[in-house]
Design an enzyme around this catalytic site. Structure first.
Site, PDB file in Angstrom:
ATOM      1  N   LYS A  18       5.989  -3.110   2.542  1.00 11.15           N
ATOM      2  CA  LYS A  18       5.422  -1.754   2.447  1.00 11.15           C
ATOM      3  C   LYS A  18       3.930  -1.763   2.784  1.00 11.15           C
ATOM      4  O   LYS A  18       3.465  -0.947   3.586  1.00 11.15           O
ATOM      5  CB  LYS A  18       5.669  -1.200   1.033  1.00 11.15           C
ATOM      6  CG  LYS A  18       5.151   0.207   0.823  1.00 11.15           C
ATOM      7  CD  LYS A  18       5.972   0.953  -0.193  1.00 11.15           C
ATOM      8  CE  LYS A  18       5.580   0.611  -1.620  1.00 11.15           C
ATOM      9  NZ  LYS A  18       4.238   1.110  -1.981  1.00 11.15           N
ATOM     10  N   SER A  19       3.185  -2.677   2.184  1.00 12.73           N
ATOM     11  CA  SER A  19       1.737  -2.721   2.431  1.00 12.73           C
ATOM     12  C   SER A  19       1.445  -2.968   3.907  1.00 12.73           C
ATOM     13  O   SER A  19       0.570  -2.331   4.498  1.00 12.73           O
ATOM     14  CB  SER A  19       1.093  -3.852   1.625  1.00 12.73           C
ATOM     15  OG  SER A  19       1.143  -3.561   0.265  1.00 12.73           O
ATOM     16  N   ARG A  23      -0.334  -0.534   7.000  1.00  9.78           N
ATOM     17  CA  ARG A  23      -1.482  -1.012   7.789  1.00  9.78           C
ATOM     18  C   ARG A  23      -1.144  -1.082   9.273  1.00  9.78           C
ATOM     19  O   ARG A  23      -1.982  -0.764  10.129  1.00  9.78           O
ATOM     20  CB  ARG A  23      -1.936  -2.374   7.250  1.00  9.78           C
ATOM     21  CG  ARG A  23      -2.657  -2.219   5.893  1.00  9.78           C
ATOM     22  CD  ARG A  23      -2.583  -3.483   5.088  1.00  9.78           C
ATOM     23  NE  ARG A  23      -3.374  -3.431   3.876  1.00  9.78           N
ATOM     24  CZ  ARG A  23      -2.972  -2.880   2.716  1.00  9.78           C
ATOM     25  NH1 ARG A  23      -1.788  -2.283   2.622  1.00  9.78           N
ATOM     26  NH2 ARG A  23      -3.755  -2.910   1.642  1.00  9.78           N
ATOM     27  N   GLY A  92       0.110   5.938  -3.139  1.00  6.79           N
ATOM     28  CA  GLY A  92      -1.302   5.641  -3.408  1.00  6.79           C
ATOM     29  C   GLY A  92      -1.948   4.958  -2.214  1.00  6.79           C
ATOM     30  O   GLY A  92      -3.117   5.199  -1.897  1.00  6.79           O
ATOM     31  N   ARG A 120      -3.428  10.200 -10.156  1.00  7.93           N
ATOM     32  CA  ARG A 120      -3.914   8.810 -10.090  1.00  7.93           C
ATOM     33  C   ARG A 120      -5.413   8.774  -9.774  1.00  7.93           C
ATOM     34  O   ARG A 120      -5.934   9.651  -9.100  1.00  7.93           O
ATOM     35  CB  ARG A 120      -3.082   8.020  -9.072  1.00  7.93           C
ATOM     36  CG  ARG A 120      -1.644   7.911  -9.573  1.00  7.93           C
ATOM     37  CD  ARG A 120      -0.795   7.050  -8.704  1.00  7.93           C
ATOM     38  NE  ARG A 120      -1.247   5.665  -8.710  1.00  7.93           N
ATOM     39  CZ  ARG A 120      -0.756   4.740  -7.896  1.00  7.93           C
ATOM     40  NH1 ARG A 120       0.181   5.056  -7.023  1.00  7.93           N
ATOM     41  NH2 ARG A 120      -1.199   3.499  -7.956  1.00  7.93           N
ATOM     42  N   SER A 165      -8.618  -4.645  -6.122  1.00  6.67           N
ATOM     43  CA  SER A 165      -7.681  -3.663  -5.579  1.00  6.67           C
ATOM     44  C   SER A 165      -7.728  -3.667  -4.055  1.00  6.67           C
ATOM     45  O   SER A 165      -8.769  -3.384  -3.452  1.00  6.67           O
ATOM     46  CB  SER A 165      -8.035  -2.263  -6.095  1.00  6.67           C
ATOM     47  OG  SER A 165      -7.466  -1.276  -5.248  1.00  6.67           O
ATOM     48  N   ASP A 320       2.783  -5.805  -8.531  1.00  2.20           N
ATOM     49  CA  ASP A 320       3.907  -4.871  -8.404  1.00  2.20           C
ATOM     50  C   ASP A 320       5.211  -5.456  -8.955  1.00  2.20           C
ATOM     51  O   ASP A 320       6.202  -4.740  -9.088  1.00  2.20           O
ATOM     52  CB  ASP A 320       4.103  -4.475  -6.937  1.00  2.20           C
ATOM     53  CG  ASP A 320       2.946  -3.622  -6.424  1.00  2.20           C
ATOM     54  OD1 ASP A 320       2.215  -3.047  -7.258  1.00  2.20           O
ATOM     55  OD2 ASP A 320       2.771  -3.546  -5.197  1.00  2.20           O
ATOM     56  N   ARG A 351       3.044   1.707 -16.271  1.00  2.00           N
ATOM     57  CA  ARG A 351       4.155   0.742 -16.230  1.00  2.00           C
ATOM     58  C   ARG A 351       4.263  -0.086 -17.504  1.00  2.00           C
ATOM     59  O   ARG A 351       5.355  -0.578 -17.821  1.00  2.00           O
ATOM     60  CB  ARG A 351       4.034  -0.171 -15.000  1.00  2.00           C
ATOM     61  CG  ARG A 351       4.420   0.564 -13.737  1.00  2.00           C
ATOM     62  CD  ARG A 351       4.580  -0.341 -12.537  1.00  2.00           C
ATOM     63  NE  ARG A 351       5.090   0.440 -11.417  1.00  2.00           N
ATOM     64  CZ  ARG A 351       4.864   0.165 -10.139  1.00  2.00           C
ATOM     65  NH1 ARG A 351       4.133  -0.868  -9.795  1.00  2.00           N
ATOM     66  NH2 ARG A 351       5.381   0.927  -9.194  1.00  2.00           N
ATOM     67  N   ARG A 397       9.846   1.325  -8.991  1.00  2.00           N
ATOM     68  CA  ARG A 397      10.019  -0.061  -9.448  1.00  2.00           C
ATOM     69  C   ARG A 397      10.642  -0.110 -10.856  1.00  2.00           C
ATOM     70  O   ARG A 397      11.336  -1.066 -11.192  1.00  2.00           O
ATOM     71  CB  ARG A 397       8.701  -0.829  -9.387  1.00  2.00           C
ATOM     72  CG  ARG A 397       8.166  -0.909  -7.951  1.00  2.00           C
ATOM     73  CD  ARG A 397       7.187  -2.030  -7.708  1.00  2.00           C
ATOM     74  NE  ARG A 397       6.451  -1.803  -6.482  1.00  2.00           N
ATOM     75  CZ  ARG A 397       6.907  -2.052  -5.247  1.00  2.00           C
ATOM     76  NH1 ARG A 397       8.106  -2.568  -5.076  1.00  2.00           N
ATOM     77  NH2 ARG A 397       6.171  -1.793  -4.184  1.00  2.00           N
TER      78      ARG A 397
HETATM   79  C1  S3P Z   1      -1.281  -1.987  -2.371  1.00  2.00           C
HETATM   80  C2  S3P Z   1      -2.151  -2.484  -3.296  1.00  2.00           C
HETATM   81  C3  S3P Z   1      -1.848  -2.552  -4.744  1.00  2.00           C
HETATM   82  C4  S3P Z   1      -0.362  -2.403  -4.998  1.00  2.00           C
HETATM   83  C5  S3P Z   1       0.232  -1.265  -4.225  1.00  2.00           C
HETATM   84  C6  S3P Z   1       0.053  -1.500  -2.735  1.00  2.00           C
HETATM   85  C7  S3P Z   1      -1.716  -1.955  -0.955  1.00  2.00           C
HETATM   86  O1  S3P Z   1      -2.523  -1.503  -5.397  1.00  2.00           O
HETATM   87  O2  S3P Z   1      -0.123  -2.229  -6.366  1.00  2.00           O
HETATM   88  O3  S3P Z   1       1.613  -1.144  -4.494  1.00  2.00           O
HETATM   89  O4  S3P Z   1      -0.848  -1.789  -0.061  1.00  2.00           O
HETATM   90  O5  S3P Z   1      -2.909  -2.094  -0.708  1.00  2.00           O
HETATM   91  P1  S3P Z   1      -4.046  -1.641  -5.894  1.00  2.00           P
HETATM   92  O6  S3P Z   1      -4.894  -1.789  -4.709  1.00  2.00           O
HETATM   93  O7  S3P Z   1      -4.325  -0.362  -6.621  1.00  2.00           O
HETATM   94  O8  S3P Z   1      -4.066  -2.835  -6.779  1.00  2.00           O
END
Ligand code: S3P
Length: 437
Positions: A18-19, A23, A92, A120, A165, A320, A351, A397
């Site tokens: 996903k991350s 990107r 987010g 958030r 983060s 996560d 969570r 999750r």
């Molecule tokens: C993510 C970073 C993490 C993670 C989120 C995805 C990302 O969050 O928990 O599911 O893709 O950069 P944080 O940056 O708030 O830790």
């Protein structure tokens, strides 16, 4: 109906990370010309990112269900003002990364999400972006979405982030592409480094140094010129794989292989934690794909897990995975302590609270900490209880953890929301059913 739990068997693939999918979509849109996204995650969160780029004037071609996605990038300065609100759903990552990017565009944007997303914290990106010169408005004294962004010329800064983060770091790095000078970000420990890797692969140099105390500093200069569109290869998501790893470990007799999973060290803390609990996990066929380390993972549900302690710099490396790790701890002998995980209170749900309530349904004893949870291993579901009803807090999750808990207990599961699973893994439930033999 009570059923005997069935072992999990087979060779499976999990959807794209996903991350990295977010990107890759962003960097494809900012490249010049055609990019191909291979293994892109088709789930609500990442599709919101693609749709936002379409609203910003980028052409995206691909089937809704499978195959590669083609993005016709228009260069670093090719985005156009959208005529409507940009909707980021539950994501987010979309909201924070794109707020960083949009802060530097010469136009006005508004970004908003669902009820959970709009609660958030955004101060964590607005404060440093404002120091770079960004103009961002939001609810609650500019700390919550919807966010209104008037893009303008930004400056490079040195920023000491109070949280590890990757969303904060990446929001600043995307803004930093357009700044008038270098950007240095220090975080308490290294968060996932996918943005650094993807920038470096596109010849936008990023340097990382780790101090003796674990503090990480990321340094970059603004992008000197446009880069060409390219192929982005996205590995399987270790955060999706984690549900199957734990499902196999707590279902005796299981043997499961998950192929081409991303094992980036900033993400693979789950393997370390499960191995510390005595899990039998084989990491094979290690190779690189798209600048990320990848491997096949084979797991055997042979022996009972042991409790462990999870804290410190390990936390951002498995942030996560804590809900599903908590279920592994519930099935283990002894006590598991999770600390330094205050960030869990501001994820898609609180969570820590959601885990406590989930484990309560399974009859597991827990103790709440401000920044974690203590889990006393041992599932004690009354025999008469045929149906396990879980509250998901609309958090994907938590919902997937509940389904794995039901499979291990051999009980029917009722979720107050199973739709939320499509945030990250639309075919999760089908795949979990398919491999129970
Ligand atoms: C993510 C970073 C993490 C993670 C989120 C995805 C990302 O969050 O928990 O599911 O893709 O950069 P944080 O940056 O708030 O830790």
């Amino acid at each position: 109906m009570n059923r005997t739990p069935k072992p999990l068997q087979g060779i499976i693939q999990v959807p794209g990370d996903k991350s990295i999918s977010h990107r890759a979509a962003i960097m494809a849109a900012l490249g010049r010309g055609k990019s191909c996204l291979r293994g892109f995650l088709r789930a609500d969160d990442t599709l919101h990112t693609l749709k936002i780029f379409q609203a910003l004037g980028i052409e995206v071609i691909g089937s809704a269900t499978d195959g590669d996605i083609i993005v016709e990038g228009r260069g670093l300065r090719g985005l156009q003002e959208a005529s409507d609100i940009l909707y980021s759903g539950n994501s987010g990552t979309t909201t924070r990364l794109l707020t960083g990017l949009l802060s530097a565009q010469p136009f006005f944007s508004v970004i908003s999400g669902d009820i959970s997303l709009n609660q958030r914290p955004m101060g964590r990106i607005i404060t440093p972006l404002s120091r770079m010169g960004a103009t961002i408005w939001g609810r609650r004294q500019h700390t919550m979405p919807p966010l209104a962004i008037q893009g303008r010329k930004l400056s490079g800064i040195n920023y000491d982030s109070p949280v590890a983060s990757a969303q904060v770091k990446s929001a600043l790095m995307l803004a930093g592409l357009y700044a008038d000078g270098p950007l240095n970000i220090t975080e308490p420990s290294l968060s996932r480094d996918h943005t650094e890797r993807i920038f470096n692969s596109l010849e936008i140099p990023v340097y990382t140094s780790i101090a003796g105390n674990g503090t990480a500093t990321i340094s970059m200069s603004p992008a000197a010129q446009d880069y060409r569109g390219t192929d982005f290869v996205i590995p399987g998501d270790i955060s999706a794989a984690a549900f199957f790893l734990v499902a196999a470990l707590i279902n005796p007799g299981s043997e499961l292989t998950i192929t081409r999973v991303g094992i980036n060290p900033t993400r693979s803390g789950i393997l370390q934690a499960l191995q510390a609990m005595g899990a039998d996990i084989l990491v094979e066929n290690r190779h690189e794909a798209g600048g990320e380390p990848v491997a096949d993972l084979t797991v055997h549900g042979r022996r009972r897990l042991q409790g462990t302690e999870i804290s410190g710099t390990l936390i951002p490396r498995l942030i996560d995975e804590i809900p599903i790790l908590a279920l592994a701890a519930a099935h283990a002998n002894g006590t598991t302590t999770i600390r330094d995980a205050r960030e869990l209170r501001v994820k898609e749900s609180d969570r820590l609270q959601a885990i406590t309530l989930l484990l309560e349904v399974l009859g597991v004893q827990t103790e709440s900490l401000d920044d974690g949870i203590i889990i006393h291993g041992g599932i004690r579901i009354p025999a008469a209880k045929k149906l396990l009803a879980f509250k998901t807090f609309h958090d994907h999750r938590i919902a997937m953890t509940a389904m794995v808990a039901g499979a291990a207990a051999g009980r029917e599961v009722e979720l107050d929301d199973d739709q939320c699973i499509s945030t990250s893994f639309p075919r999760f439930s089908q795949l979990l059913t398919d491999i129970q033999h």
